[in-house]
Scaffold this active site. Structure first.
Site, PDB file in Angstrom:
ATOM      1  CD  GLU A  32      70.270 -90.879 -19.453  1.00  0.00           C
ATOM      2  OE1 GLU A  32      70.580 -91.953 -19.971  1.00  0.00           O
ATOM      3  OE2 GLU A  32      70.153 -89.824 -20.084  1.00  0.00           O
ATOM      4  NE  ARG A  33      77.432 -83.940 -18.031  1.00  0.00           N
ATOM      5  CZ  ARG A  33      78.718 -84.255 -18.074  1.00  0.00           C
ATOM      6  NH1 ARG A  33      79.083 -85.447 -18.488  1.00  0.00           N
ATOM      7  NH2 ARG A  33      79.631 -83.391 -17.702  1.00  0.00           N
ATOM      8  CG  HIS A  38      79.395 -85.731 -14.921  1.00  0.00           C
ATOM      9  ND1 HIS A  38      78.490 -84.917 -14.282  1.00  0.00           N
ATOM     10  CD2 HIS A  38      80.603 -85.131 -14.790  1.00  0.00           C
ATOM     11  CE1 HIS A  38      79.131 -83.865 -13.778  1.00  0.00           C
ATOM     12  NE2 HIS A  38      80.406 -83.974 -14.087  1.00  0.00           N
ATOM     13  CB  CYS A  71      74.846 -93.674 -23.575  1.00  0.00           C
ATOM     14  SG  CYS A  71      74.793 -95.386 -24.153  1.00  0.00           S
ATOM     15  CD  GLN A  75      73.291-102.916 -23.525  1.00  0.00           C
ATOM     16  OE1 GLN A  75      72.090-102.677 -23.558  1.00  0.00           O
ATOM     17  NE2 GLN A  75      73.797-103.895 -22.810  1.00  0.00           N
ATOM     18  NE  ARG A  77      71.189 -93.034 -24.403  1.00  0.00           N
ATOM     19  CZ  ARG A  77      70.860 -92.574 -23.197  1.00  0.00           C
ATOM     20  NH1 ARG A  77      70.256 -91.408 -23.069  1.00  0.00           N
ATOM     21  NH2 ARG A  77      71.133 -93.267 -22.114  1.00  0.00           N
ATOM     22  CB  CYS A 126      82.933 -82.292 -15.805  1.00  0.00           C
ATOM     23  SG  CYS A 126      83.690 -82.827 -14.275  1.00  0.00           S
TER      24      CYS A 126
END
Length: 135
Positions: A32-33, A38, A71, A75, A77, A126
């Site tokens: 998803e990143r 991010h 994550c 909740q 990861r 980043c």
């Protein structure tokens, strides 16, 4: 050395602290990143390969004493990877200068939903120079 406790930090607390030189933000989302963006300045260590990459994370976070994990929702990861790092440091008997291991409450989704700045660069580490609040 006992495994250290993991504490939680809110998005607003992190926003005010993230410019400090001693903080590293560790994004453990997987694919998803790449399409969700991010938190600017964050390091990316995907949860599915996290255990193998812990030495690389410690190297990347050299000089930081506070690591903040997240994550998507923080909740599963995020907390799991934070615990893995704490266990690794306890076993290795070397804390690598890391004093605080934290988890960002509500994760990236909560961060973004609150209108906090999101970066969309494609760098694994980043640089955080292109922070723009989402339109």
């Amino acid at each position: 050395m006992a495994a250290r406790s993991i504490t939680y930090i809110t998005g607003s607390q992190l926003l005010s602290l993230k410019r400090l030189p001693n903080i590293a933000i560790v994004d453990v989302r997987d694919d998803e990143r790449s399409y969700d963006g991010h938190i600017a300045g964050s390091l990316h260590f995907a949860s599915d390969t996290f255990r193998d990459k812990i030495p690389s994370l410690i190297q990347a976070a050299n000089g930081k004493d506070t690591l903040v994990f997240h994550c998507a929702l923080s909740q599963v990861r995020g907390p799991k990877c934070a615990r893995r790092l704490a266990e690794y440091l306890a076993e290795s008997k070397d804390d690598a200068g890391i004093k605080n291991i934290m988890v960002l409450e509500r994760g990236f989704n909560g961060w973004e939903a609150s209108g906090r700045p999101v970066c969309r660069c494609t760098e694994v580490f980043c640089k955080g120079h292109t922070e723009q609040a989402q339109q």
